[in-house]
Design an enzyme around this catalytic site. Structure first.
Site, mmCIF file in Angstrom:
data_model
loop_
_atom_site.group_PDB
_atom_site.id
_atom_site.type_symbol
_atom_site.label_atom_id
_atom_site.label_comp_id
_atom_site.label_asym_id
_atom_site.label_seq_id
_atom_site.Cartn_x
_atom_site.Cartn_y
_atom_site.Cartn_z
ATOM 1 N N LYS A 83 57.922 66.986 7.433
ATOM 2 C CA LYS A 83 56.696 66.379 6.911
ATOM 3 C C LYS A 83 56.063 67.209 5.789
ATOM 4 C CE LYS A 83 55.774 63.194 10.633
ATOM 5 N NZ LYS A 83 54.854 62.681 11.664
ATOM 6 N N ARG A 120 60.146 65.235 18.195
ATOM 7 C CA ARG A 120 60.858 64.137 17.516
ATOM 8 C C ARG A 120 61.401 64.683 16.205
ATOM 9 N NH1 ARG A 120 59.550 60.083 13.737
ATOM 10 N NH2 ARG A 120 60.586 58.076 14.113
#
Length: 279
Positions: free
Chosen positions: A222, A256
Protein backbone atom coordinates in the site's frame (compact mmCIF):
# COMPACT_ATOMS: atom_id res chain seq x y z
CA UNK A 1 -14.66 -0.30 27.36
CA UNK A 2 -13.14 -3.42 28.93
CA UNK A 3 -11.05 -5.66 26.72
CA UNK A 4 -12.90 -8.84 25.74
CA UNK A 5 -11.36 -12.19 24.97
CA UNK A 6 -10.95 -12.92 21.27
CA UNK A 7 -12.05 -16.33 19.97
CA UNK A 8 -9.39 -19.03 19.72
CA UNK A 9 -10.74 -20.10 16.32
CA UNK A 10 -12.20 -18.40 13.26
CA UNK A 11 -15.26 -20.49 12.38
CA UNK A 12 -17.10 -20.89 9.08
CA UNK A 13 -19.43 -23.47 7.51
CA UNK A 14 -19.05 -26.08 10.23
CA UNK A 15 -15.27 -25.92 10.42
CA UNK A 16 -12.65 -23.31 11.23
CA UNK A 17 -9.05 -22.24 11.52
CA UNK A 18 -7.11 -22.14 14.78
CA UNK A 19 -5.87 -18.70 15.81
CA UNK A 20 -2.97 -20.08 17.85
CA UNK A 21 -0.72 -18.55 15.20
CA UNK A 22 -1.33 -15.69 12.75
CA UNK A 23 -3.03 -16.78 9.54
CA UNK A 24 -2.05 -15.71 6.04
CA UNK A 25 -4.65 -14.78 3.41
CA UNK A 26 -3.42 -14.76 -0.19
CA UNK A 27 -4.89 -12.23 -2.63
CA UNK A 28 -6.17 -13.24 -6.07
CA UNK A 29 -7.74 -10.30 -7.91
CA UNK A 30 -9.58 -11.12 -11.14
CA UNK A 31 -9.73 -7.42 -12.00
CA UNK A 32 -8.21 -5.19 -14.68
CA UNK A 33 -7.60 -2.26 -12.32
CA UNK A 34 -6.55 -3.33 -8.83
CA UNK A 35 -3.75 -1.07 -7.60
CA UNK A 36 -1.07 -3.78 -7.48
CA UNK A 37 -1.96 -6.83 -9.55
CA UNK A 38 -4.74 -5.54 -11.80
CA UNK A 39 -4.97 -7.50 -15.05
CA UNK A 40 -2.57 -10.25 -14.05
CA UNK A 41 -5.18 -12.89 -13.21
CA UNK A 42 -8.09 -12.05 -15.50
CA UNK A 43 -7.53 -15.38 -17.25
CA UNK A 44 -9.18 -18.03 -15.02
CA UNK A 45 -6.26 -20.41 -15.52
CA UNK A 46 -3.85 -17.75 -14.28
CA UNK A 47 -6.03 -17.07 -11.24
CA UNK A 48 -6.17 -20.76 -10.34
CA UNK A 49 -2.43 -21.19 -10.89
CA UNK A 50 -1.75 -18.22 -8.61
CA UNK A 51 -4.02 -19.65 -5.90
CA UNK A 52 -2.37 -23.06 -6.18
CA UNK A 53 1.08 -21.48 -5.77
CA UNK A 54 -0.08 -19.50 -2.73
CA UNK A 55 -1.46 -22.63 -1.10
CA UNK A 56 1.83 -24.43 -1.71
CA UNK A 57 3.59 -21.49 -0.03
CA UNK A 58 1.41 -21.71 3.09
CA UNK A 59 -1.73 -19.66 2.49
CA UNK A 60 -4.47 -20.46 5.02
CA UNK A 61 -7.17 -18.63 3.03
CA UNK A 62 -7.45 -17.48 -0.59
CA UNK A 63 -9.27 -14.16 -1.06
CA UNK A 64 -10.80 -13.78 -4.52
CA UNK A 65 -12.07 -10.39 -5.65
CA UNK A 66 -13.55 -9.18 -8.93
CA UNK A 67 -13.98 -5.46 -8.23
CA UNK A 68 -11.16 -3.12 -7.33
CA UNK A 69 -11.78 -1.21 -4.10
CA UNK A 70 -8.64 0.94 -4.34
CA UNK A 71 -9.20 4.70 -3.83
CA UNK A 72 -10.63 6.22 -7.00
CA UNK A 73 -11.58 2.90 -8.60
CA UNK A 74 -14.69 2.86 -10.78
CA UNK A 75 -17.48 0.72 -9.25
CA UNK A 76 -18.65 -2.16 -11.43
CA UNK A 77 -22.11 -3.59 -11.89
CA UNK A 78 -23.24 -6.86 -10.37
CA UNK A 79 -23.26 -8.47 -13.83
CA UNK A 80 -19.69 -7.41 -14.60
CA UNK A 81 -18.39 -8.48 -11.20
CA UNK A 82 -19.94 -11.93 -11.57
CA UNK A 83 -18.75 -12.21 -15.19
CA UNK A 84 -15.18 -11.79 -13.98
CA UNK A 85 -15.61 -14.03 -10.96
CA UNK A 86 -17.62 -16.96 -12.25
CA UNK A 87 -14.99 -18.64 -14.49
CA UNK A 88 -12.42 -18.85 -11.68
CA UNK A 89 -14.23 -19.17 -8.38
CA UNK A 90 -15.26 -22.82 -8.66
CA UNK A 91 -11.80 -24.06 -9.61
CA UNK A 92 -10.13 -22.03 -6.85
CA UNK A 93 -12.58 -23.46 -4.29
CA UNK A 94 -11.87 -26.96 -5.62
CA UNK A 95 -8.23 -26.61 -4.53
CA UNK A 96 -9.46 -27.31 -1.00
CA UNK A 97 -8.19 -24.28 0.95
CA UNK A 98 -10.91 -22.01 2.41
CA UNK A 99 -11.89 -19.29 -0.05
CA UNK A 100 -12.98 -15.79 0.89
CA UNK A 101 -15.06 -13.72 -1.51
CA UNK A 102 -14.05 -10.06 -1.49
CA UNK A 103 -17.29 -8.20 -2.18
CA UNK A 104 -19.74 -5.79 -0.60
CA UNK A 105 -22.65 -6.99 -2.78
CA UNK A 106 -24.96 -9.53 -1.12
CA UNK A 107 -25.94 -11.29 -4.32
CA UNK A 108 -22.31 -11.83 -5.34
CA UNK A 109 -21.60 -13.22 -1.86
CA UNK A 110 -24.65 -15.49 -2.09
CA UNK A 111 -23.60 -16.91 -5.46
CA UNK A 112 -19.99 -17.42 -4.33
CA UNK A 113 -21.09 -19.15 -1.12
CA UNK A 114 -23.41 -21.37 -3.15
CA UNK A 115 -20.29 -22.45 -5.08
CA UNK A 116 -18.49 -23.20 -1.81
CA UNK A 117 -16.87 -19.96 -0.64
CA UNK A 118 -16.44 -20.11 3.14
CA UNK A 119 -15.84 -16.47 4.08
CA UNK A 120 -17.15 -13.08 2.98
CA UNK A 121 -14.69 -10.18 3.08
CA UNK A 122 -16.86 -7.04 3.10
CA UNK A 123 -14.97 -3.74 2.79
CA UNK A 124 -18.03 -1.93 4.16
CA UNK A 125 -18.49 -4.16 7.20
CA UNK A 126 -22.11 -5.27 6.50
CA UNK A 127 -23.13 -1.60 6.27
CA UNK A 128 -23.41 -1.12 2.50
CA UNK A 129 -25.84 -3.83 1.37
CA UNK A 130 -28.64 -4.45 3.89
CA UNK A 131 -29.04 -8.03 2.66
CA UNK A 132 -25.41 -9.01 3.29
CA UNK A 133 -25.72 -10.07 6.94
CA UNK A 134 -28.59 -12.44 6.18
CA UNK A 135 -26.66 -13.96 3.25
CA UNK A 136 -23.67 -14.60 5.51
CA UNK A 137 -25.88 -16.06 8.24
CA UNK A 138 -27.76 -18.36 5.87
CA UNK A 139 -24.52 -19.67 4.36
CA UNK A 140 -22.98 -20.08 7.84
CA UNK A 141 -19.98 -18.26 6.38
CA UNK A 142 -17.32 -16.35 8.22
CA UNK A 143 -17.45 -12.58 7.86
CA UNK A 144 -14.59 -10.09 7.78
CA UNK A 145 -15.97 -6.65 8.57
CA UNK A 146 -13.68 -3.86 7.43
CA UNK A 147 -13.82 -0.22 8.52
CA UNK A 148 -14.19 2.24 5.68
CA UNK A 149 -14.76 5.94 5.11
CA UNK A 150 -15.74 7.89 2.00
CA UNK A 151 -12.69 10.14 2.46
CA UNK A 152 -9.90 10.79 4.91
CA UNK A 153 -10.25 13.42 7.62
CA UNK A 154 -6.96 14.45 9.25
CA UNK A 155 -8.90 15.94 12.18
CA UNK A 156 -10.88 12.78 12.93
CA UNK A 157 -10.26 10.70 16.03
CA UNK A 158 -9.69 7.66 13.87
CA UNK A 159 -9.75 5.19 16.77
CA UNK A 160 -13.12 6.45 18.00
CA UNK A 161 -14.40 6.40 14.42
CA UNK A 162 -13.30 2.80 13.88
CA UNK A 163 -14.69 1.73 17.27
CA UNK A 164 -18.12 3.16 16.43
CA UNK A 165 -18.07 1.52 13.01
CA UNK A 166 -17.08 -1.86 14.46
CA UNK A 167 -19.80 -1.63 17.09
CA UNK A 168 -22.36 -0.98 14.38
CA UNK A 169 -21.07 -3.89 12.26
CA UNK A 170 -21.11 -6.27 15.23
CA UNK A 171 -24.64 -5.16 16.08
CA UNK A 172 -25.77 -5.96 12.52
CA UNK A 173 -24.03 -9.36 12.70
CA UNK A 174 -25.61 -10.11 16.06
CA UNK A 175 -29.10 -9.30 14.77
CA UNK A 176 -28.49 -11.76 11.94
CA UNK A 177 -27.38 -14.42 14.45
CA UNK A 178 -23.79 -14.54 13.24
CA UNK A 179 -21.79 -15.65 16.31
CA UNK A 180 -18.61 -13.89 17.45
CA UNK A 181 -16.39 -16.80 16.40
CA UNK A 182 -17.53 -16.31 12.78
CA UNK A 183 -16.62 -12.62 12.83
CA UNK A 184 -13.32 -10.90 12.14
CA UNK A 185 -12.59 -7.15 12.20
CA UNK A 186 -10.31 -5.25 9.82
CA UNK A 187 -9.39 -1.59 10.56
CA UNK A 188 -9.08 -0.91 6.83
CA UNK A 189 -5.54 0.29 6.25
CA UNK A 190 -5.58 2.77 3.36
CA UNK A 191 -9.35 3.15 3.22
CA UNK A 192 -10.40 6.73 4.01
CA UNK A 193 -7.39 7.40 6.23
CA UNK A 194 -4.35 9.63 6.16
CA UNK A 195 -0.88 8.10 6.07
CA UNK A 196 -0.36 9.14 9.69
CA UNK A 197 -3.61 7.47 10.73
CA UNK A 198 -2.60 4.25 8.96
CA UNK A 199 0.69 4.09 10.88
CA UNK A 200 -1.06 4.91 14.16
CA UNK A 201 -3.56 2.08 13.63
CA UNK A 202 -0.82 -0.50 13.13
CA UNK A 203 1.27 0.89 15.99
CA UNK A 204 -1.70 0.71 18.36
CA UNK A 205 -3.53 -2.27 16.91
CA UNK A 206 -3.99 -3.81 20.35
CA UNK A 207 -6.55 -1.05 21.01
CA UNK A 208 -9.09 -3.02 18.95
CA UNK A 209 -8.78 -6.16 21.08
CA UNK A 210 -11.48 -4.57 23.25
CA UNK A 211 -14.11 -5.73 20.74
CA UNK A 212 -13.46 -9.41 21.42
CA UNK A 213 -13.07 -10.38 17.79
CA UNK A 214 -10.18 -11.70 15.73
CA UNK A 215 -8.37 -8.95 13.80
CA UNK A 216 -7.14 -8.87 10.22
CA UNK A 217 -4.68 -6.36 8.76
CA UNK A 218 -4.08 -5.78 5.06
CA UNK A 219 -1.23 -3.37 4.30
CA UNK A 220 0.31 -5.30 1.41
CA UNK A 221 2.05 -3.01 -1.12
CA UNK A 222 0.00 0.00 0.00
CA UNK A 223 0.82 3.68 -0.48
CA UNK A 224 2.06 4.16 3.09
CA UNK A 225 5.01 1.91 2.20
CA UNK A 226 5.80 3.86 -0.95
CA UNK A 227 5.61 7.10 1.03
CA UNK A 228 8.42 5.96 3.34
CA UNK A 229 10.58 3.93 0.96
CA UNK A 230 9.93 5.80 -2.32
CA UNK A 231 9.35 2.56 -4.22
CA UNK A 232 6.63 1.47 -6.64
CA UNK A 233 4.04 -1.19 -5.79
CA UNK A 234 6.01 -4.19 -7.08
CA UNK A 235 8.96 -3.25 -4.85
CA UNK A 236 7.03 -3.06 -1.58
CA UNK A 237 7.45 -6.63 -0.33
CA UNK A 238 9.92 -5.75 2.43
CA UNK A 239 7.81 -2.86 3.64
CA UNK A 240 4.72 -5.05 3.59
CA UNK A 241 6.52 -7.73 5.57
CA UNK A 242 7.67 -5.21 8.16
CA UNK A 243 4.19 -3.75 8.68
CA UNK A 244 2.52 -7.14 8.86
CA UNK A 245 5.11 -8.49 11.29
CA UNK A 246 4.47 -5.51 13.57
CA UNK A 247 0.72 -6.11 13.24
CA UNK A 248 1.10 -9.79 14.12
CA UNK A 249 3.17 -8.92 17.18
CA UNK A 250 0.43 -6.50 18.22
CA UNK A 251 -2.39 -9.02 17.89
CA UNK A 252 -3.39 -9.45 14.24
CA UNK A 253 -4.91 -12.91 13.77
CA UNK A 254 -4.59 -12.77 9.98
CA UNK A 255 -2.73 -10.72 7.38
CA UNK A 256 -3.92 -10.24 3.80
CA UNK A 257 -0.98 -10.35 1.40
CA UNK A 258 0.19 -10.59 -2.19
CA UNK A 259 3.39 -12.50 -1.29
CA UNK A 260 2.47 -15.54 0.77
CA UNK A 261 5.69 -17.43 1.48
CA UNK A 262 7.63 -14.68 3.29
CA UNK A 263 4.57 -13.85 5.37
CA UNK A 264 3.97 -17.50 6.26
CA UNK A 265 7.59 -17.68 7.44
CA UNK A 266 7.17 -14.44 9.40
CA UNK A 267 4.02 -15.79 11.07
CA UNK A 268 5.95 -18.85 12.24
CA UNK A 269 8.75 -16.69 13.64
CA UNK A 270 6.26 -14.40 15.38
CA UNK A 271 4.57 -17.43 16.94
CA UNK A 272 7.88 -18.91 18.11
CA UNK A 273 8.88 -15.55 19.57
CA UNK A 274 5.62 -14.95 21.42
CA UNK A 275 5.68 -18.51 22.75
CA UNK A 276 9.41 -18.19 23.51
CA UNK A 277 10.13 -21.49 21.80
CA UNK A 278 9.11 -23.91 19.09
CA UNK A 279 5.99 -25.33 20.80
Amino acid sequence: MATASAPSEFRFRGTGLSLKRPLVMGIVNVTPDSFSDGGRFLDPDDAVASARKMIAHGADVIDVGAESTRPGATPVSFDEEWRRLEPAIGDVIALGTPVSIDTYKAEIAQRACARGAAIVNDVWGLQHDPAMADVVAEAQAGIIMMHNREKADPQADIFADIDRFFERSMEIAERANIPAERQMLDPGIGFGKTLEQNFSIINRLEHFARHGRALMVGASRKRMIGAVLSVETDDRLYGSLALHTIAMMKGASMVRVHNVQPHADAARIVTATLQEGLA
